[in-house]
Design a protein around this motif. Structure first.
Motif, mmCIF file in Angstrom:
data_model
loop_
_atom_site.group_PDB
_atom_site.id
_atom_site.type_symbol
_atom_site.label_atom_id
_atom_site.label_comp_id
_atom_site.label_asym_id
_atom_site.label_seq_id
_atom_site.Cartn_x
_atom_site.Cartn_y
_atom_site.Cartn_z
ATOM 1 N N TYR A 33 0.999 -1.259 -0.065
ATOM 2 C CA TYR A 33 -0.187 -0.037 0.062
ATOM 3 C C TYR A 33 0.950 1.305 -0.109
ATOM 4 O O TYR A 33 0.412 2.116 -0.420
ATOM 5 N N SER A 34 1.986 1.235 0.557
ATOM 6 C CA SER A 34 2.862 2.368 0.863
ATOM 7 C C SER A 34 3.749 2.596 -0.277
ATOM 8 O O SER A 34 4.667 1.629 -0.563
ATOM 9 N N GLU A 35 3.883 3.562 -1.035
ATOM 10 C CA GLU A 35 4.509 4.101 -2.210
ATOM 11 C C GLU A 35 6.144 4.055 -1.617
ATOM 12 O O GLU A 35 6.944 3.626 -2.238
ATOM 13 N N ASP A 36 6.044 4.420 -0.504
ATOM 14 C CA ASP A 36 7.667 4.615 0.034
ATOM 15 C C ASP A 36 8.304 3.191 0.502
ATOM 16 O O ASP A 36 9.318 3.093 0.096
ATOM 17 N N VAL A 60 4.886 -3.552 -6.852
ATOM 18 C CA VAL A 60 3.824 -2.314 -7.159
ATOM 19 C C VAL A 60 3.106 -2.023 -6.006
ATOM 20 O O VAL A 60 3.019 -2.583 -5.125
ATOM 21 N N GLN A 61 2.803 -0.713 -6.012
ATOM 22 C CA GLN A 61 1.951 0.000 -5.109
ATOM 23 C C GLN A 61 0.424 -0.495 -5.432
ATOM 24 O O GLN A 61 -0.154 -0.635 -6.389
ATOM 25 N N GLY A 62 -0.388 -0.985 -4.258
ATOM 26 C CA GLY A 62 -1.597 -1.423 -4.408
ATOM 27 C C GLY A 62 -2.129 -1.957 -3.135
ATOM 28 O O GLY A 62 -1.516 -1.909 -1.947
ATOM 29 N N ASP A 63 -3.475 -1.780 -3.140
ATOM 30 C CA ASP A 63 -4.183 -2.075 -1.752
ATOM 31 C C ASP A 63 -4.743 -3.513 -1.948
ATOM 32 O O ASP A 63 -5.385 -3.807 -2.867
ATOM 33 N N MET A 64 -4.487 -4.252 -0.982
ATOM 34 C CA MET A 64 -4.921 -5.643 -0.837
ATOM 35 C C MET A 64 -6.440 -6.007 -0.829
ATOM 36 O O MET A 64 -6.868 -6.891 -1.410
ATOM 37 N N ARG A 65 -6.965 -4.780 -0.728
ATOM 38 C CA ARG A 65 -8.526 -4.896 -0.588
ATOM 39 C C ARG A 65 -9.067 -4.604 -2.122
ATOM 40 O O ARG A 65 -10.318 -5.266 -2.543
ATOM 41 N N HIS A 66 -8.281 -4.133 -2.982
ATOM 42 C CA HIS A 66 -8.774 -3.681 -4.311
ATOM 43 C C HIS A 66 -7.542 -3.733 -5.428
ATOM 44 O O HIS A 66 -6.858 -2.828 -5.057
ATOM 45 N N PHE A 67 -7.307 -4.780 -5.919
ATOM 46 C CA PHE A 67 -6.009 -4.706 -6.825
ATOM 47 C C PHE A 67 -6.404 -5.802 -7.814
ATOM 48 O O PHE A 67 -7.022 -6.854 -7.710
ATOM 49 N N LYS A 68 -5.801 -5.582 -9.050
ATOM 50 C CA LYS A 68 -5.973 -6.475 -10.351
ATOM 51 C C LYS A 68 -4.525 -6.501 -10.815
ATOM 52 O O LYS A 68 -3.822 -5.670 -11.371
ATOM 53 N N LEU A 69 -3.828 -7.912 -10.895
ATOM 54 C CA LEU A 69 -2.849 -8.069 -11.629
ATOM 55 C C LEU A 69 -3.082 -8.115 -13.198
ATOM 56 O O LEU A 69 -4.110 -8.400 -13.649
ATOM 57 N N ASN A 70 -1.799 -7.966 -13.920
ATOM 58 C CA ASN A 70 -1.841 -8.276 -15.184
ATOM 59 C C ASN A 70 -2.221 -9.656 -15.629
ATOM 60 O O ASN A 70 -2.851 -10.109 -16.747
ATOM 61 N N GLN A 71 -1.662 -10.497 -14.863
ATOM 62 C CA GLN A 71 -1.975 -11.883 -14.932
ATOM 63 C C GLN A 71 -2.087 -12.669 -13.834
ATOM 64 O O GLN A 71 -1.692 -12.138 -12.716
ATOM 65 N N THR A 72 -2.657 -13.929 -13.599
ATOM 66 C CA THR A 72 -3.253 -14.447 -12.594
ATOM 67 C C THR A 72 -1.887 -15.122 -11.828
ATOM 68 O O THR A 72 -0.929 -15.310 -12.525
ATOM 69 N N THR A 73 -1.934 -15.484 -10.665
ATOM 70 C CA THR A 73 -0.673 -16.090 -9.860
ATOM 71 C C THR A 73 -0.674 -17.249 -9.108
ATOM 72 O O THR A 73 -2.013 -17.520 -8.872
ATOM 73 N N GLN A 74 0.021 -18.250 -9.288
ATOM 74 C CA GLN A 74 -0.028 -19.546 -8.527
ATOM 75 C C GLN A 74 -0.528 -19.399 -7.018
ATOM 76 O O GLN A 74 -1.046 -20.245 -6.283
ATOM 77 N N SER A 75 0.201 -18.343 -6.243
ATOM 78 C CA SER A 75 0.063 -18.337 -4.985
ATOM 79 C C SER A 75 0.048 -16.782 -4.237
ATOM 80 O O SER A 75 0.767 -15.914 -5.184
#
Ligand SMILES: C[S@@+](CC[C@H](N)C(=O)[O-])C[C@H]1O[C@@H](n2cnc3c(N)ncnc32)[C@H](O)[C@@H]1O
Length: 247
Positions: A68-71, A86-101
């Motif tokens: 979440y924190s840019e710093d 990458v900066q992102g919020d665990m409550r709302h994020f979208k990766l470019n592709q899915t992940t295994q874990s």
């Protein structure tokens, strides 16, 4: 969110937590779980300053981090000289592709303060996991930890890093608001020969959970609970959960 994760204090976090947490042991613990479920690709949510990332990257995992924190993200990128954060919020994020874990360590789940936050995070993770993907995360165990701080408790933690000595005085007090939460009033000091200097004060409210709460949250968001492992940390009673994405 705690002020320790931004405005230059991310450097203090980085120094102190390398003393508090043995990241090599953390890596062995989480990589053993990932290997057991045959996962070589991992997204670490709440990746902080990259202390755990380093071990996954050196050991050739397909690793990415989100915070979440840019710093914190900027410091992790700088320390590891790579672009995997990458900066992102665990409550709302979208990766470019899915992940295994997905892994969430270092009691980052304690920032999911409302039930809505928990549902949003589990939904976001579900959508970013491939089929048969797994989620591993730790949480502060309310049954033990909240009992242990009943009435308010002081704790002191020392840290020495690169010839500098720090200490943190924490006052932990259960709240009576919502869920199993506690106030964490922390003062961070740097210690010199005969004096101590207050670096910052950090007041936050964080959340502990019961196992039963997580069983229900996971069920409602289409995860199968596969393991719940008792794993005490330097400060908290915690469990680590492994859950699988259900079709
Ligand atoms: C206690 S630190 C743990 C960091 C790292 N896992 C470690 O063990 O060093 C919690 C981290 O979670 C991040 N965080 C807090 N809320 C978040 C959110 N909503 N989404 C993503 N990261 C978050 C903070 O910025 C911080 O880096």
């Amino acid at each position: 969110m705690q002020s320790l994760y931004t405005n230059g204090l991310e450097h203090l976090y980085d120094a102190m937590y390398q003393t508090f947490i043995n990241y090599e042991e953390e890596y062995l613990f989480y990589s053993t779980l990932l290997n057991k479920y045959k996962k070589n690709q991992v997204l670490e949510v709440g990746s902080g300053t990259g202390n755990l990332a380093k071990h996954f990257i050196v050991n050739n995992y397909n690793y990415n981090g989100l915070d979440y924190s840019e710093d914190m993200v900027a410091l992790a990128k700088k320390k590891l000289a790579c672009n995997r954060f990458v900066q992102g919020d665990m409550r709302h994020f979208k990766l470019n592709q899915t992940t295994q874990s997905v892994i969430i360590t270092g009691r980052t789940s304690s920032y999911l303060l409302s039930n809505e936050d928990v549902h949003n995070a589990l939904q976001a993770i579900y959508n970013n996991l491939e089929n048969q993907g797994i989620l591993c995360f730790d949480f502060i165990d309310a049954n033990r930890f909240i009992k242990s701080i009943k009435g308010g408790v002081k704790m002191v933690h020392h840290a020495t890093f690169k010839q500098k000595t720090y200490y943190r005085e924490s006052l932990l007090t259960p709240t009576t608001s919502n869920n199993f939460m506690f106030y964490w009033n922390a003062k961070y000091y740097e210690i010199n020969a005969d004096s101590r200097k207050l670096i910052t004060q950090d007041d936050s409210e964080v959340r502990a959970f019961t196992k039963n709460e997580w069983e229900l949250f996971l069920y409602l968001n289409n995860f199968e609970l596969m393991e719940c492992i008792d794993k005490p940390s330097y400060m908290f009673d915690t469990y680590v959960v492994v859950a699988g994405k259900m079709a």
